[in-house]
Design a protein around this motif. Structure first.
Motif, PDB file in Angstrom:
ATOM      1  N   PRO A 103       0.363   2.475  -5.106  1.00 36.51           N
ATOM      2  CA  PRO A 103       0.214   3.827  -5.653  1.00 36.51           C
ATOM      3  C   PRO A 103       1.084   4.068  -6.878  1.00 36.51           C
ATOM      4  O   PRO A 103       0.697   4.778  -7.801  1.00 36.51           O
ATOM      5  CB  PRO A 103       0.635   4.741  -4.487  1.00 36.51           C
ATOM      6  CG  PRO A 103       1.282   3.879  -3.486  1.00 36.51           C
ATOM      7  CD  PRO A 103       0.800   2.490  -3.706  1.00 36.51           C
ATOM      8  N   PHE A 104       2.242   3.416  -6.890  1.00 34.60           N
ATOM      9  CA  PHE A 104       3.171   3.595  -8.007  1.00 34.60           C
ATOM     10  C   PHE A 104       2.560   3.062  -9.308  1.00 34.60           C
ATOM     11  O   PHE A 104       2.508   3.761 -10.319  1.00 34.60           O
ATOM     12  CB  PHE A 104       4.478   2.860  -7.681  1.00 34.60           C
ATOM     13  CG  PHE A 104       5.654   3.416  -8.394  1.00 34.60           C
ATOM     14  CD1 PHE A 104       6.315   4.529  -7.889  1.00 34.60           C
ATOM     15  CD2 PHE A 104       6.097   2.857  -9.567  1.00 34.60           C
ATOM     16  CE1 PHE A 104       7.407   5.058  -8.557  1.00 34.60           C
ATOM     17  CE2 PHE A 104       7.188   3.377 -10.237  1.00 34.60           C
ATOM     18  CZ  PHE A 104       7.841   4.479  -9.730  1.00 34.60           C
ATOM     19  N   ARG A 126      -0.694   5.047 -10.433  1.00 38.13           N
ATOM     20  CA  ARG A 126      -0.446   6.351 -11.067  1.00 38.13           C
ATOM     21  C   ARG A 126       0.269   6.211 -12.406  1.00 38.13           C
ATOM     22  O   ARG A 126       0.174   7.090 -13.258  1.00 38.13           O
ATOM     23  CB  ARG A 126       0.377   7.235 -10.135  1.00 38.13           C
ATOM     24  CG  ARG A 126      -0.394   7.730  -8.952  1.00 38.13           C
ATOM     25  CD  ARG A 126       0.261   8.967  -8.358  1.00 38.13           C
ATOM     26  NE  ARG A 126      -0.467   9.399  -7.187  1.00 38.13           N
ATOM     27  CZ  ARG A 126      -0.276   8.888  -5.970  1.00 38.13           C
ATOM     28  NH1 ARG A 126       0.642   7.964  -5.786  1.00 38.13           N
ATOM     29  NH2 ARG A 126      -0.995   9.306  -4.954  1.00 38.13           N
ATOM     30  N   ALA A 127       0.998   5.125 -12.560  1.00 40.76           N
ATOM     31  CA  ALA A 127       1.694   4.918 -13.837  1.00 40.76           C
ATOM     32  C   ALA A 127       0.701   4.618 -14.957  1.00 40.76           C
ATOM     33  O   ALA A 127       1.077   4.620 -16.130  1.00 40.76           O
ATOM     34  CB  ALA A 127       2.697   3.772 -13.715  1.00 40.76           C
ATOM     35  N   ARG A 128      -0.574   4.369 -14.613  1.00 46.51           N
ATOM     36  CA  ARG A 128      -1.667   4.105 -15.554  1.00 46.51           C
ATOM     37  C   ARG A 128      -1.289   3.004 -16.549  1.00 46.51           C
ATOM     38  O   ARG A 128      -1.401   3.142 -17.767  1.00 46.51           O
ATOM     39  CB  ARG A 128      -2.068   5.382 -16.285  1.00 46.51           C
ATOM     40  CG  ARG A 128      -2.532   6.476 -15.343  1.00 46.51           C
ATOM     41  CD  ARG A 128      -3.336   7.549 -16.031  1.00 46.51           C
ATOM     42  NE  ARG A 128      -4.679   7.113 -16.380  1.00 46.51           N
ATOM     43  CZ  ARG A 128      -5.699   7.036 -15.526  1.00 46.51           C
ATOM     44  NH1 ARG A 128      -5.530   7.341 -14.259  1.00 46.51           N
ATOM     45  NH2 ARG A 128      -6.884   6.645 -15.923  1.00 46.51           N
ATOM     46  N   VAL A 150      -6.470   5.918  -6.028  1.00 48.63           N
ATOM     47  CA  VAL A 150      -5.309   5.296  -5.369  1.00 48.63           C
ATOM     48  C   VAL A 150      -5.684   4.856  -3.959  1.00 48.63           C
ATOM     49  O   VAL A 150      -5.337   3.750  -3.519  1.00 48.63           O
ATOM     50  CB  VAL A 150      -4.127   6.290  -5.305  1.00 48.63           C
ATOM     51  CG1 VAL A 150      -2.989   5.711  -4.476  1.00 48.63           C
ATOM     52  CG2 VAL A 150      -3.630   6.608  -6.689  1.00 48.63           C
ATOM     53  N   ASP A 151      -6.409   5.716  -3.261  1.00 53.79           N
ATOM     54  CA  ASP A 151      -6.790   5.375  -1.881  1.00 53.79           C
ATOM     55  C   ASP A 151      -7.667   4.133  -1.845  1.00 53.79           C
ATOM     56  O   ASP A 151      -7.533   3.286  -0.955  1.00 53.79           O
ATOM     57  CB  ASP A 151      -7.512   6.557  -1.224  1.00 53.79           C
ATOM     58  CG  ASP A 151      -6.574   7.728  -0.999  1.00 53.79           C
ATOM     59  OD1 ASP A 151      -5.369   7.473  -0.837  1.00 53.79           O
ATOM     60  OD2 ASP A 151      -7.041   8.866  -1.010  1.00 53.79           O
ATOM     61  N   ARG A 199      -5.521   1.095  -2.270  1.00 54.96           N
ATOM     62  CA  ARG A 199      -4.802   0.740  -1.031  1.00 54.96           C
ATOM     63  C   ARG A 199      -5.753   0.119  -0.018  1.00 54.96           C
ATOM     64  O   ARG A 199      -5.445  -0.880   0.617  1.00 54.96           O
ATOM     65  CB  ARG A 199      -4.133   1.986  -0.444  1.00 54.96           C
ATOM     66  CG  ARG A 199      -3.049   2.560  -1.343  1.00 54.96           C
ATOM     67  CD  ARG A 199      -2.896   4.046  -1.117  1.00 54.96           C
ATOM     68  NE  ARG A 199      -2.009   4.350  -0.017  1.00 54.96           N
ATOM     69  CZ  ARG A 199      -2.009   5.514   0.640  1.00 54.96           C
ATOM     70  NH1 ARG A 199      -2.874   6.445   0.319  1.00 54.96           N
ATOM     71  NH2 ARG A 199      -1.178   5.722   1.614  1.00 54.96           N
ATOM     72  N   SER A 236       0.825  -1.217   0.000  1.00 57.87           N
ATOM     73  CA  SER A 236       0.000   0.000   0.000  1.00 57.87           C
ATOM     74  C   SER A 236       0.851   1.256   0.000  1.00 57.87           C
ATOM     75  O   SER A 236       0.462   2.282  -0.544  1.00 57.87           O
ATOM     76  CB  SER A 236      -0.912   0.019   1.231  1.00 57.87           C
ATOM     77  OG  SER A 236      -1.862  -0.995   1.135  1.00 57.87           O
ATOM     78  N   VAL A 237       2.017   1.158   0.631  1.00 53.34           N
ATOM     79  CA  VAL A 237       2.901   2.316   0.709  1.00 53.34           C
ATOM     80  C   VAL A 237       3.724   2.459  -0.581  1.00 53.34           C
ATOM     81  O   VAL A 237       4.009   3.569  -1.024  1.00 53.34           O
ATOM     82  CB  VAL A 237       3.849   2.185   1.928  1.00 53.34           C
ATOM     83  CG1 VAL A 237       4.894   3.284   1.941  1.00 53.34           C
ATOM     84  CG2 VAL A 237       3.045   2.212   3.215  1.00 53.34           C
TER      85      VAL A 237
END
Lengths: 47, 560
Positions: B93-94, B97-99, B264-265, B268, B88-89
């Motif tokens: 998210p990586f 966001r990289a889609r 993203v949230d 996670r 999750s950290v």
């Protein structure tokens, strides 16, 4: 090939993220409680 | 089986396909088809993550392990909550966001196309095999226990799964997972209730647990620092941590789940649902098996649970000896039932010494039953020439033989649901990787979105056919839960190592990652061949080897 600057900025931009630190602590605490409960349960009925 | 049970199973299968067809609307673009348009709420993704991991292998094999060995398997999941926090950290998210469509797509941006191609290929090979096992596990067991035709059973699981995955894409898969998870957990709770209510008069739940404990079925945590022992606290916490990091972070069937979240949230939070619930859920499944064991302390179990192998032993060269063992088993069972009753009575009114004596007598009677069963298994192995394990047959046999009408249908539907939810996720992931990482990357670049959508549906259908055909031929793989996990453990650690290099070391180069990946898989193969260590440690070995070799190569041959 390394990520392009825009790409790097986007994936590393965490400004809008909900802070979850308290949730992470809660996960660890709950796991510790569950493991302790399993151990006590185990000892009580197996001993 | 009663007609009502058939109606429940048939109704479930029709409903799943119908719902998948409904979900096909809105999947007219590749992103909608593979990632549900990144629109799903966290709780739906979280349930989908859990349903994907809980295959029929988990449901059938784990209850069987609970019956035969007790709660020890739960230790395998001790690293899971920590893995979910780390992911999750970092990775979730990586990747979100990289889609990207696949986890491996990112590796081309970070390293190069050969690293992406190799990791994608590893995924296709390992999960292509696993999806066949996921379908074959319940197909084999149900066909043997219920006397169904194996091919038809595999088709009954594989065809609807392929249909709703192909037509509805990941959106259909995720929402089917949500409903399937409800059926699975509801079915399990119903069985637990039936088992508790079905305890003989005078035997309470506390007595049942003491009996299970005396038979060694409630040892949940083992702190022995033994690398050879499969499930210990240490192998589960450290080996399990790496296994879960690899599975949830680098296996496309799981990565694809959290990429469908609406933020993203949400992605996670979907993983953190498993962090909270996975260990209690696994404990519940194992405890169900333990309760089946207690049930059979008072109701005679079959000497062996696999009726096909049982029949082979009855007609083989050792038939007379086998018949003698059956008589011996009946006597041993009767003695154990008496000893169990005496232990319960001693706990009610006896002295501490009387309780200890009754407990020891019960444990000895349990050992005698186990010894007879062991000799019977040996005869089966002699008669068939194959290793014998009936762990996967315990729970379905109990369902068919002892549950009431209606509940039988619900539980068989739950086994189907468990198989279908995992297989659907694998099919979607295999299709995504085939189309995004190979077809669109190498064979047909720059085509219209509609073309890739058609290609994706064809790829899903092809993988569905491959998986179903493989399932029919994967009949004899022993304890299937370990087979699937072991296959994964050859690759997960190494895949994880590549992502650690990608995210954690800026100086790591493409050649370092590529060669490190080979070194990781080679190290796991070497350890497997020379040492008898628990497969959970393979993940640690693989990750460490990739990172060390990857960094060494990057240092010797830095990027321009």
């Amino acid at each position: 090939m390394t990520p392009q600057p825009d790409d790097v900025r986007r994936v590393l931009d965490t400004r809008g993220d909900e802070p979850l630190a308290a949730t992470y602590v809660a996960v660890v605490v709950v796991e510790a409680v569950v493991l302790a409960a399993l151990w006590l349960f185990s000892r009580h009925f197996s001993g | 089986m009663h007609p009502l049970d058939w109606i429940i199973i048939g109704g479930y299968l029709v409903w799943v396909v119908y719902d998948g067809l409904k979900r096909a609307r809105g999947t007219d673009k590749v992103e909608g088809y593979f990632l549900a348009g990144r629109s799903l709420p966290w709780w739906a993704v979280g349930l989908s993550v859990m349903a994907t991991q809980m295959s029929a292998i988990t449901l059938v094999g784990t209850t069987g392990q609970g019956y035969a060995g007790g709660l020890g398997l739960v230790q395998m999941y001790f690293g899971l909550p920590l893995a979910m926090i780390i992911l999750s950290v970092t990775l979730v998210p990586f990747l979100y966001r990289a889609r990207v469509f696949t986890a491996y797509e990112y590796l081309e941006r970070r390293f190069d196309r050969k690293t992406r191609a190799l990791t994608s290929l590893i995924f296709l090979v390992s999960r292509g095999l696993a999806v066949g096992v996921i379908i074959s596990a319940p197909a084999v067991v149900l066909s043997v226990v219920l006397g169904w035709n194996l091919t038809l059973t595999a088709l009954a699981i594989g065809v609807p799964t392929t249909c709703y995955t192909m037509l509805g894409g990941v959106q259909a898969v995720a929402w089917a997972d949500v409903k399937q998870m409800v059926i699975i957990v509801g079915g399990l709770l119903a069985v637990v209730a039936a088992l508790v209510l079905g305890l003989p008069g005078g035997v309470g739940l506390g007595d049942a647990m003491h009996l299970a404990g005396a038979a060694g079925r409630l040892t949940a945590i083992d702190f022995t620092p033994d690398l050879n022992q499969t499930y210990t606290f240490w192998s589960g916490l450290f080996g399990g941590l790496f296994l879960m990091l690899g599975y949830f972070g680098c296996d496309q069937s799981q990565v694809q789940r959290h990429l469908t979240a609406d933020s993203v949230d949400a992605a996670r939070r979907s993983l953190l649902m498993s962090a909270y619930w996975k260990i209690p859920l696994q404990a519940l499944i194992l405890l169900t098996g333990v309760l089946v064991f207690v049930f059979h302390l008072f109701q005679a179990p079959p000497m062996l649970f696999n009726p096909v192998r049982d029949a082979a032993a009855r007609t083989g060269g050792g038939a007379a000896e086998y018949a003698g063992l059956e008589r011996e088993f009946e006597e041993a069972f009767a003695a154990r039932r008496t000893a169990a009753g005496e232990m319960v009575a001693a706990r009610r009114g006896g002295s501490a010494g009387g309780i200890a004596e009754a407990r020891a007598a019960f444990a000895a009677s349990q050992q005698r039953v186990g010894a007879v069963r062991g000799r019977a298994a040996g005869l089966v192995e002699e008669a068939t020439g194959e290793e014998y394990s009936d762990v996967n047959y315990v729970f379905p046999t109990f369902i068919i033989t002892h549950l009431p009408v209606g509940l039988v249908g619900l539980l068989i539907a739950a086994i189907f649901a468990a198989a279908m939810s995992s297989a659907a996720a694998e099919l979607a992931a295999l299709s995504t990787t085939s189309v995004i990482d190979f077809y669109r990357r190498y064979l047909n670049r720059g085509a219209a979105d509609r073309h890739y959508l058609r290609a994706s549906k064809v790829a899903t259908a092809l993988w569905g056919v491959v998986a179903t055909v493989f399932a029919v031929f994967a009949a004899n793989l022993g304890s299937l839960i370990e087979v699937v996990n072991q296959v994964g453990s050859y690759f997960y650690g190494s895949l994880l190592g590549v992502f650690v290099l990608a995210l954690g070391f800026r100086r790591a180069t493409a050649n370092g990652a590529f060669l490190g990946l080979f070194a990781g898989m080679g190290s796991v193969a070497l350890v497997e061949s020379v040492a008898d260590v628990s497969f959970l440690w393979n993940n640690v070995v693989g990750t460490a080897a990739v990172v060390l070799v990857g960094l060494a190569v990057s240092w010797l041959q830095p990027a321009d």
